[in-house]
Design an enzyme around this catalytic site. Sequence first.
Site, PDB file in Angstrom:
ATOM      1  N   PHE A 115     -34.911   6.991 -22.187  1.00 29.11           N
ATOM      2  CA  PHE A 115     -35.977   7.420 -23.350  1.00 29.11           C
ATOM      3  C   PHE A 115     -35.704   6.455 -24.600  1.00 29.11           C
ATOM      4  O   PHE A 115     -34.616   6.196 -25.073  1.00 29.11           O
ATOM      5  CB  PHE A 115     -35.254   8.870 -23.582  1.00 29.11           C
ATOM      6  CG  PHE A 115     -36.306   9.853 -23.145  1.00 29.11           C
ATOM      7  CD1 PHE A 115     -36.262  10.426 -21.533  1.00 29.11           C
ATOM      8  CD2 PHE A 115     -37.663  10.729 -23.518  1.00 29.11           C
ATOM      9  CE1 PHE A 115     -37.462  10.864 -21.470  1.00 29.11           C
ATOM     10  CE2 PHE A 115     -38.490  11.264 -23.554  1.00 29.11           C
ATOM     11  CZ  PHE A 115     -37.767  11.405 -22.317  1.00 29.11           C
TER      12      PHE A 115
ATOM     13  N   HIS B   5     -47.566  16.002 -31.935  1.00 30.53           N
ATOM     14  CA  HIS B   5     -46.242  16.801 -31.049  1.00 30.53           C
ATOM     15  C   HIS B   5     -45.618  17.317 -31.510  1.00 30.53           C
ATOM     16  O   HIS B   5     -45.212  18.275 -31.174  1.00 30.53           O
ATOM     17  CB  HIS B   5     -45.860  15.040 -30.231  1.00 30.53           C
ATOM     18  CG  HIS B   5     -44.752  15.204 -29.693  1.00 30.53           C
ATOM     19  ND1 HIS B   5     -45.578  16.087 -27.748  1.00 30.53           N
ATOM     20  CD2 HIS B   5     -43.648  14.602 -28.987  1.00 30.53           C
ATOM     21  CE1 HIS B   5     -44.667  15.904 -27.463  1.00 30.53           C
ATOM     22  NE2 HIS B   5     -43.602  15.691 -27.810  1.00 30.53           N
TER      23      HIS B   5
ATOM     24  N   ARG C 254     -40.773   6.260 -31.173  1.00 28.36           N
ATOM     25  CA  ARG C 254     -42.315   6.745 -30.888  1.00 28.36           C
ATOM     26  C   ARG C 254     -42.760   6.408 -32.860  1.00 28.36           C
ATOM     27  O   ARG C 254     -43.798   6.019 -32.195  1.00 28.36           O
ATOM     28  CB  ARG C 254     -41.960   8.730 -31.593  1.00 28.36           C
ATOM     29  CG  ARG C 254     -41.376   9.215 -29.547  1.00 28.36           C
ATOM     30  CD  ARG C 254     -41.742  10.687 -29.853  1.00 28.36           C
ATOM     31  NE  ARG C 254     -41.122  10.785 -28.083  1.00 28.36           N
ATOM     32  CZ  ARG C 254     -40.272  11.907 -28.099  1.00 28.36           C
ATOM     33  NH1 ARG C 254     -40.910  12.660 -28.592  1.00 28.36           N
ATOM     34  NH2 ARG C 254     -40.411  12.520 -26.886  1.00 28.36           N
TER      35      ARG C 254
ATOM     36  N   GLU D 179     -42.727   9.781 -22.447  1.00 33.20           N
ATOM     37  CA  GLU D 179     -41.589   8.972 -22.322  1.00 33.20           C
ATOM     38  C   GLU D 179     -40.760   7.938 -21.540  1.00 33.20           C
ATOM     39  O   GLU D 179     -40.441   7.164 -20.861  1.00 33.20           O
ATOM     40  CB  GLU D 179     -40.817   9.073 -23.665  1.00 33.20           C
ATOM     41  CG  GLU D 179     -40.633   7.704 -24.464  1.00 33.20           C
ATOM     42  CD  GLU D 179     -40.160   8.038 -25.788  1.00 33.20           C
ATOM     43  OE1 GLU D 179     -40.565   8.940 -26.794  1.00 33.20           O
ATOM     44  OE2 GLU D 179     -38.661   7.784 -26.268  1.00 33.20           O
TER      45      GLU D 179
ATOM     46  N   GLN E 190     -44.492  14.701 -36.250  1.00 31.67           N
ATOM     47  CA  GLN E 190     -44.543  13.300 -35.326  1.00 31.67           C
ATOM     48  C   GLN E 190     -45.743  13.009 -34.668  1.00 31.67           C
ATOM     49  O   GLN E 190     -46.461  13.768 -33.855  1.00 31.67           O
ATOM     50  CB  GLN E 190     -43.575  13.168 -33.715  1.00 31.67           C
ATOM     51  CG  GLN E 190     -43.935  12.389 -33.373  1.00 31.67           C
ATOM     52  CD  GLN E 190     -42.488  12.247 -32.475  1.00 31.67           C
ATOM     53  OE1 GLN E 190     -42.217  13.032 -31.294  1.00 31.67           O
ATOM     54  NE2 GLN E 190     -41.118  11.444 -33.055  1.00 31.67           N
TER      55      GLN E 190
ATOM     56  N   ARG F  34     -38.190  12.389 -35.248  1.00 26.68           N
ATOM     57  CA  ARG F  34     -37.221  12.903 -33.735  1.00 26.68           C
ATOM     58  C   ARG F  34     -37.616  11.552 -32.757  1.00 26.68           C
ATOM     59  O   ARG F  34     -38.789  11.246 -32.296  1.00 26.68           O
ATOM     60  CB  ARG F  34     -37.717  14.131 -33.578  1.00 26.68           C
ATOM     61  CG  ARG F  34     -36.902  14.257 -31.880  1.00 26.68           C
ATOM     62  CD  ARG F  34     -37.613  16.367 -32.166  1.00 26.68           C
ATOM     63  NE  ARG F  34     -38.635  16.321 -31.255  1.00 26.68           N
ATOM     64  CZ  ARG F  34     -39.151  15.817 -30.028  1.00 26.68           C
ATOM     65  NH1 ARG F  34     -37.961  15.292 -29.132  1.00 26.68           N
ATOM     66  NH2 ARG F  34     -40.290  16.380 -29.710  1.00 26.68           N
TER      67      ARG F  34
ATOM     68  N   LEU G 214     -49.877  15.027 -22.868  1.00 23.40           N
ATOM     69  CA  LEU G 214     -48.975  14.104 -23.362  1.00 23.40           C
ATOM     70  C   LEU G 214     -49.233  13.717 -21.836  1.00 23.40           C
ATOM     71  O   LEU G 214     -47.586  14.021 -20.625  1.00 23.40           O
ATOM     72  CB  LEU G 214     -47.463  14.690 -23.684  1.00 23.40           C
ATOM     73  CG  LEU G 214     -46.131  13.695 -23.958  1.00 23.40           C
ATOM     74  CD1 LEU G 214     -46.962  13.455 -25.689  1.00 23.40           C
ATOM     75  CD2 LEU G 214     -45.246  14.561 -24.092  1.00 23.40           C
TER      76      LEU G 214
ATOM     77  N   HIS H 106     -47.209  11.740 -31.000  1.00 22.58           N
ATOM     78  CA  HIS H 106     -46.550  10.469 -29.676  1.00 22.58           C
ATOM     79  C   HIS H 106     -47.149   9.668 -29.338  1.00 22.58           C
ATOM     80  O   HIS H 106     -48.350  10.065 -29.244  1.00 22.58           O
ATOM     81  CB  HIS H 106     -46.324  11.496 -28.836  1.00 22.58           C
ATOM     82  CG  HIS H 106     -45.657  11.394 -27.092  1.00 22.58           C
ATOM     83  ND1 HIS H 106     -45.573  10.303 -26.183  1.00 22.58           N
ATOM     84  CD2 HIS H 106     -43.872  11.622 -26.946  1.00 22.58           C
ATOM     85  CE1 HIS H 106     -44.799  10.332 -25.488  1.00 22.58           C
ATOM     86  NE2 HIS H 106     -44.001  11.117 -26.106  1.00 22.58           N
TER      87      HIS H 106
END
Length: 590
Positions: free
Chosen positions: A99, A346, A265, A234, A219, A388, A231, A221
């Site tokens: 990730f 996100h 991200r 990832e 954030q 994050r 979404l 994404h």
Amino acid sequence: MAALYATKGGAKTAVISKLYPTRSHTGTAQGGIGAALGNLEPDSPLWHAYDTVKGGDYLADQNAAKVLAENAIEAVIELEHMGLPFDRTDEGKISQRRFGGHTSNFGEKPVRRACHAADRTGHMILQTLYQQCIKHDVKFFDEFHVIDIIRNQGAVAGVVAVELGTGELHVFQSKATLFATGGWGRVWSVTSNAHSLTGDGAAVVYRRGIPLQDMEFYQFHPTGIYKMGILITEGVRGEGGVLINGRGERFMEKYAPNIKDLASRDVVSRSIFLEIRDGRGIKGKDYVYLDVTPDTVNRYLAEAGESRRITGEDIEKKLPDILDFCRTYLGVDPVKEPMPIQPTAHYAMGGIPTNINAEVVMDENWTVLPGLYAAGEVACVSCHGANRLGTNSLVDLVVFGRRGGIAMADYVKHADYVPLPANPTADIEAEMNRIRNSKRQNPPRRLRQMMQKTMMENVSVFREEKPMQQSLDILRGLRERYINDLSIDDRGFKFNTDLLEAWELGCLLDMAETTTLSALNRTESRGGHSREDFKARDDQNWLVHTLISREEGTPAYPTSQITHTLNTAKKVDMSLAAEDERFVPKVRTY
Ligand SMILES: Cc1cc2nc3c(=O)[nH]c(=O)nc-3n(C[C@H](O)[C@H](O)[C@H](O)COP(=O)(O)OP(=O)(O)OC[C@H]3O[C@@H](n4cnc5c(N)ncnc54)[C@H](O)[C@@H]3O)c2cc1C
């Protein structure tokens, strides 16, 4: 997790949820939950903590990041023992995938740290924990919508909720209350978040004088389905998927030469925006491709000297929901063709400030507000800092949820009920009646769309003073219209979703305004907050958290004249990190 542990600790516990609990947004979490189990290659919690702090652009409280990384291992194994059906390695261990931003040996190379149950990890966590709660007799109040918190004598006495089915107001008096109400992605027009994610918990406590922390850090994404925002995990890039621009180039090689498409991200979202801005979107439009077709992936794996190869079958098995979304919503089959994507709103890094036991803190001296707790996305324990890492939210929920549950069970053993003030529902009842009887010009839908448009245009991946100031003026105008010129259709009591959606719009406006004010205030770029007019990170002046509050004495309702105050004296906490384990801020490269 908090309810489970409060109950196990001997507390009589109720969960109040505006949705049926298993419809909570955690159920959509796809890619995985991070824990340094080292099942497929060497890993360590210290590397996990390092990645988390670096990913957060050094604004993460290092004590919290350390707790997150260390407790993650036990938490995942506990979920496994509760029956969570993780995918397995050939040896029968929990399977792990790569990730963004997760590396071994302090940034050396990508590591497989995300534990997964296909691309339905959150769904499995939610179901598993719900079943455990039922088993331990946690009492659920489903479709009860919390709309106010009751403060008295310097502590928290409980909450006020509307029962959706009847429209009745209920007062829940409690010795300890924990908010786990999730995020507020609906502030923006392109988002991965469901309609229910309207920042209720953060708004409710904010109106009652509790500050919000680090609201500027929101954030985006990198990979949402073009125009829809749904979404694409990832995990697709973790399985080898790559981002491709309109010239057919794998552009992340340029922005993150070491870990490329698996950079954090904020870095990937900015790179996509820059490609699009420079005319290298697909067909010159505002999207790029995410390509996980076996031919493309295997070509790049071979180029990187990796022996691993993937097949269409692997993709079908590991990413079934993603394939389903793309086939259903786009008519695109990701096994055969690339997916059109763009960044999508996100995750809230900011929120209700807490310490590592999920106790809500009120100021830069970490003063605890007795009886109030928060965990999950609505909270800001600040393990994520300014950005994050993927898979760290699910860890955050279970680790700090559990710590909060344990802390509450201890607290209620010696605490007394805080007496209720006279007429605890008076303010909120008046506010609900005002909304119910609004018969003017503006349906909530119209005001919401205008808010989402201005936030998407001016307070998203890139930010600058003038446009943000314009947004602030628009938001203030929208608030005036919300107070004085609103109109709703349903004046009834039973299942009045019209009324509650209008109330939720008020929460979204609070989230939008506190985000914009905090973003205007921070004159540097860090993590998810990227200022065009202050491009550099400024550790000298800004290695501090933002606390935004309503000026003391401001009434909760009506909400038209609010004065907000900003304070940046809360320092990044390093209290639990041993000196040789502290991660000193460095230039962030991937
Ligand atoms: C599509 C998607 C994929 C993701 N994938 C991952 C991933 O792979 N790994 C990862 O770590 N993170 C992932 N995330 C992020 C992560 O899923 C969320 O941050 C996390 O699940 C939030 O959990 P929560 O418990 O804080 O809130 P939620 O799960 O959103 O729950 C909020 C709860 O609060 C209740 N509530 C809200 N307002 C009120 C109110 N006013 N009154 C009463 N109840 C209320 C709701 O009913 C709900 O039960 C993903 C997020 C999305 C959107």
